[in-house]
Design a protein around this motif. Structure first.
Motif, PDB file in Angstrom:
ATOM      1  N   ALA A 126       0.861  -1.187   0.000  1.00 17.76           N
ATOM      2  CA  ALA A 126       0.000   0.000   0.000  1.00 17.76           C
ATOM      3  C   ALA A 126       0.896   1.235   0.000  1.00 17.76           C
ATOM      4  N   ASP A 127       0.295   2.392   0.015  1.00  9.43           N
ATOM      5  CA  ASP A 127       1.067   3.635  -0.046  1.00  9.43           C
ATOM      6  C   ASP A 127       1.762   3.955   1.273  1.00  9.43           C
ATOM      7  N   THR A 128       1.226   3.471   2.377  1.00 16.60           N
ATOM      8  CA  THR A 128       1.812   3.784   3.673  1.00 16.60           C
ATOM      9  C   THR A 128       2.081   2.510   4.459  1.00 16.60           C
ATOM     10  N   TYR A 129       2.961   2.636   5.432  1.00 15.52           N
ATOM     11  CA  TYR A 129       3.308   1.528   6.321  1.00 15.52           C
ATOM     12  C   TYR A 129       2.057   1.065   7.071  1.00 15.52           C
ATOM     13  N   ARG A 130       1.272   2.006   7.568  1.00  8.26           N
ATOM     14  CA  ARG A 130       0.051   1.665   8.308  1.00  8.26           C
ATOM     15  C   ARG A 130      -0.915   0.862   7.430  1.00  8.26           C
ATOM     16  N   GLU A 131      -1.109   1.313   6.203  1.00  7.63           N
ATOM     17  CA  GLU A 131      -2.030   0.606   5.314  1.00  7.63           C
ATOM     18  C   GLU A 131      -1.498  -0.782   4.958  1.00  7.63           C
ATOM     19  N   HIS A 132      -0.181  -0.885   4.791  1.00  3.29           N
ATOM     20  CA  HIS A 132       0.420  -2.190   4.520  1.00  3.29           C
ATOM     21  C   HIS A 132       0.118  -3.164   5.651  1.00  3.29           C
ATOM     22  N   MET A 133       0.264  -2.690   6.883  1.00  3.31           N
ATOM     23  CA  MET A 133       0.019  -3.556   8.038  1.00  3.31           C
ATOM     24  C   MET A 133      -1.451  -3.956   8.133  1.00  3.31           C
ATOM     25  N   ASP A 134      -2.345  -3.072   7.762  1.00  2.00           N
ATOM     26  CA  ASP A 134      -3.779  -3.406   7.764  1.00  2.00           C
ATOM     27  C   ASP A 134      -4.084  -4.498   6.742  1.00  2.00           C
ATOM     28  N   ILE A 135      -3.495  -4.377   5.549  1.00  2.00           N
ATOM     29  CA  ILE A 135      -3.704  -5.388   4.515  1.00  2.00           C
ATOM     30  C   ILE A 135      -3.132  -6.728   4.954  1.00  2.00           C
ATOM     31  N   LEU A 136      -1.930  -6.683   5.517  1.00  2.00           N
ATOM     32  CA  LEU A 136      -1.291  -7.899   6.018  1.00  2.00           C
ATOM     33  C   LEU A 136      -2.167  -8.582   7.063  1.00  2.00           C
ATOM     34  N   ALA A 137      -2.697  -7.799   7.986  1.00  2.00           N
ATOM     35  CA  ALA A 137      -3.534  -8.353   9.050  1.00  2.00           C
ATOM     36  C   ALA A 137      -4.782  -9.025   8.479  1.00  2.00           C
ATOM     37  N   GLU A 138      -5.434  -8.349   7.555  1.00  2.00           N
ATOM     38  CA  GLU A 138      -6.700  -8.857   7.004  1.00  2.00           C
ATOM     39  C   GLU A 138      -6.475 -10.040   6.071  1.00  2.00           C
ATOM     40  N   GLU A 139      -5.603  -9.865   5.069  1.00  2.00           N
ATOM     41  CA  GLU A 139      -5.480 -10.841   3.997  1.00  2.00           C
ATOM     42  C   GLU A 139      -4.620 -12.055   4.363  1.00  2.00           C
ATOM     43  N   ASP A 140      -3.555 -11.840   5.120  1.00  2.00           N
ATOM     44  CA  ASP A 140      -2.645 -12.939   5.434  1.00  2.00           C
ATOM     45  C   ASP A 140      -2.959 -13.614   6.769  1.00  2.00           C
ATOM     46  N   LEU A 141      -3.309 -12.804   7.752  1.00  2.00           N
ATOM     47  CA  LEU A 141      -3.434 -13.338   9.107  1.00  2.00           C
ATOM     48  C   LEU A 141      -4.878 -13.552   9.541  1.00  2.00           C
ATOM     49  N   GLY A 142      -5.824 -13.086   8.740  1.00  2.00           N
ATOM     50  CA  GLY A 142      -7.225 -13.286   9.072  1.00  2.00           C
ATOM     51  C   GLY A 142      -7.679 -12.530  10.308  1.00  2.00           C
ATOM     52  N   LEU A 143      -7.088 -11.361  10.545  1.00  2.00           N
ATOM     53  CA  LEU A 143      -7.412 -10.555  11.709  1.00  2.00           C
ATOM     54  C   LEU A 143      -8.222  -9.331  11.314  1.00  2.00           C
ATOM     55  N   ASP A 144      -8.948  -8.792  12.258  1.00  2.00           N
ATOM     56  CA  ASP A 144      -9.662  -7.535  12.072  1.00  2.00           C
ATOM     57  C   ASP A 144      -8.650  -6.409  12.196  1.00  2.00           C
ATOM     58  N   SER A 145      -8.379  -5.698  11.111  1.00  2.00           N
ATOM     59  CA  SER A 145      -7.330  -4.677  11.119  1.00  2.00           C
ATOM     60  C   SER A 145      -7.627  -3.539  12.083  1.00  2.00           C
ATOM     61  N   SER A 146      -8.880  -3.334  12.425  1.00  2.00           N
ATOM     62  CA  SER A 146      -9.229  -2.267  13.356  1.00  2.00           C
ATOM     63  C   SER A 146      -9.040  -2.701  14.814  1.00  2.00           C
ATOM     64  N   ALA A 147      -8.739  -3.986  15.017  1.00  2.00           N
ATOM     65  CA  ALA A 147      -8.651  -4.510  16.385  1.00  2.00           C
ATOM     66  C   ALA A 147      -7.355  -5.267  16.624  1.00  2.00           C
ATOM     67  N   CYS A 148      -6.281  -4.880  15.925  1.00  2.00           N
ATOM     68  CA  CYS A 148      -4.984  -5.520  16.156  1.00  2.00           C
ATOM     69  C   CYS A 148      -3.863  -4.513  15.935  1.00  2.00           C
ATOM     70  N   SER A 149      -2.711  -4.834  16.446  1.00  2.00           N
ATOM     71  CA  SER A 149      -1.522  -4.011  16.251  1.00  2.00           C
ATOM     72  C   SER A 149      -0.356  -4.945  15.965  1.00  2.00           C
ATOM     73  N   GLY A 150       0.565  -4.503  15.090  1.00  2.00           N
ATOM     74  CA  GLY A 150       1.646  -5.394  14.694  1.00  2.00           C
ATOM     75  C   GLY A 150       2.982  -4.708  14.504  1.00  2.00           C
ATOM     76  N   LEU A 151       4.020  -5.521  14.419  1.00  2.00           N
ATOM     77  CA  LEU A 151       5.386  -5.074  14.185  1.00  2.00           C
ATOM     78  C   LEU A 151       5.934  -5.786  12.955  1.00  2.00           C
ATOM     79  N   LEU A 152       6.903  -5.163  12.310  1.00  2.00           N
ATOM     80  CA  LEU A 152       7.508  -5.717  11.098  1.00  2.00           C
ATOM     81  C   LEU A 152       8.995  -5.936  11.333  1.00  2.00           C
ATOM     82  N   THR A 153       9.557  -6.972  10.717  1.00  2.00           N
ATOM     83  CA  THR A 153      10.976  -7.274  10.847  1.00  2.00           C
ATOM     84  C   THR A 153      11.442  -8.064   9.641  1.00  2.00           C
ATOM     85  N   ALA A 154      12.760  -8.184   9.492  1.00  2.00           N
ATOM     86  CA  ALA A 154      13.326  -9.083   8.486  1.00  2.00           C
ATOM     87  C   ALA A 154      13.858 -10.354   9.136  1.00  2.00           C
ATOM     88  N   ALA A 155      13.714 -10.476  10.447  1.00  2.00           N
ATOM     89  CA  ALA A 155      14.148 -11.684  11.149  1.00  2.00           C
ATOM     90  C   ALA A 155      13.112 -12.790  10.981  1.00  2.00           C
TER      91      ALA A 155
END
Length: 363
Positions: free
Chosen positions: A63-92
């Motif tokens: 997506a255009d922003t880091y926040r939007e990317h995390m929302d898409i990741l939460a919804e499409e990959d992890l099956g989570l409600d993007s409005s009700a989760c928080s996440g971190l990103l890493t290369a590890a």
């Protein structure tokens, strides 16, 4: 895959290159993540995601922003409600995540950590290159070195205690870096973390245990420190092979001051010239973990630290540095001596390699 289940029914899962904690009730959360960060009371999950697409490939946002990317990741990959989760990103890799749990009487603390520090480990206060402005953003979506911590506290903490827990968590991270002598990549200091670290702290708002302090005098603060330090060290071992054994090395001890294999080779070839690079490297590899050399390299480095902190004068350090070289059985040719304390160490190691190269081989 379910990795762990807490006594209150909350669970830790690993799937889709992520570690996810699912909540079964109300939890207080303090997050540094871009999506639903800050203090919240209405989340149902938190996660840590490995966004590394592969060796040598940069992370690309969906997506255009880091926040939007995390929302898409939460919804499409992890099956989570993007409005009700928080996440971190890493290369590890999540395969290298480390979990440490400790309990005391009526509460427990669990730290789930991924870590990498070789590329962008830094010391707080190091020179920085980026200043935030309204039209610019820091590209922290390619975190080649990152320490991410999910810190789960099975007790009820109010907002002020959550903030105190964040302070203790940060101190524990700095302590882990100090105990492994991780080098800053931006100064000659010992790293206190990396430039892209993230933390999410979870507390059980439904617990009958109500804690108000997470400082160093409290058992909660003690358990935060111990679990975070243990999990960081284990994650670094798994991700990058960093251990007390791997750090027992004169270059690891002195690299933050500019002592590297290349620096030693440059000095050696200018001064002695009797070895080719492969022969030089073979001798260096043989001596770099020698007990005596590592012991005095450690003292030499701490001497330089105290010089940089203003605790010792240059004159005091120069005299002490010379004595340490003698104690290490390193005697650089005085004709090549320098006012530069670090350069004198490099000269001393180069001379040691020369003497090793001309020493008669035992039959």
């Amino acid at each position: 895959m379910k990795l762990y289940e807490f006594s209150n029914g909350d669970t830790i899962h690993k799937y889709k290159k992520s570690i996810v904690i699912l909540f079964k009730g109300q939890r207080n959360v303090l997050s540094t993540g871009p999506n639903n960060g800050g203090f919240t009371t209405d989340l149902s999950a938190v996660f840590n995601n490995d966004a590394n697409p592969g060796s040598g490939m940069g992370i690309k946002l969906r997506a255009d922003t880091y926040r939007e990317h995390m929302d898409i990741l939460a919804e499409e990959d992890l099956g989570l409600d993007s409005s009700a989760c928080s996440g971190l990103l890493t290369a590890a890799s999540m395969e290298n995540a480390a979990i440490s749990t400790l309990s005391y009487e009526d509460f427990s603390v669990t730290a789930i950590t991924t870590a990498g520090v070789r590329s962008n480990g830094g010391r707080i206060g190091d020179p920085a290159s980026w200043h935030e402005k309204s039209e610019s953003s820091f590209d922290d979506t390619t975190p080649t070195g990152t320490i991410n911590i999910l810190l789960y506290i099975n007790a009820d903490l109010k907002k002020e205690a959550m903030a105190s827990a964040l302070v203790s968590c940060a101190e524990a991270k700095a302590a882990a870096m100090q105990e492994l002598l991780i080098s800053s990549r931006y100064s000659c200091g010992i790293a206190t973390g990396t430039g892209t670290d993230g933390v999410i702290i979870i507390a059980n708002a439904e617990s009958n245990t109500h804690l108000t302090n997470a400082g160093k005098h409290s058992k909660l603060g003690e358990l935060i420190g111990r679990t975070v330090i243990t999990s960081i060290k284990e994650a670094l071992r798994l991700q990058q092979g960093i251990t007390t054994h791997s750090q027992h090395d004169i270059i690891r001890r002195m690299e933050r001051f500019g002592v590297s294999e290349d620096a030693l080779w440059d000095c050696y070839k200018e001064t002695y010239r009797n070895l080719i690079r492969a022969e030089f490297t073979e001798i260096l590899d043989h001596i770099r973990t020698e007990d005596r050399l590592v012991t005095y390299a450690s003292l030499y480095a701490h001497l330089l630290d105290q010089l940089s902190w203003g605790l010792l004068s240059f004159a005091e350090c120069r005299i002490a540095a010379g004595n340490l070289l003698k104690l290490a059985d390193l005697h650089p040719n005085p004709d090549y001596g320098s006012e530069n304390i670090v350069q004198n160490y490099i000269l001393a190691i180069a001379e040691r390699i020369y003497h090793e190269s001309v020493r008669p081989k035992q039959k």
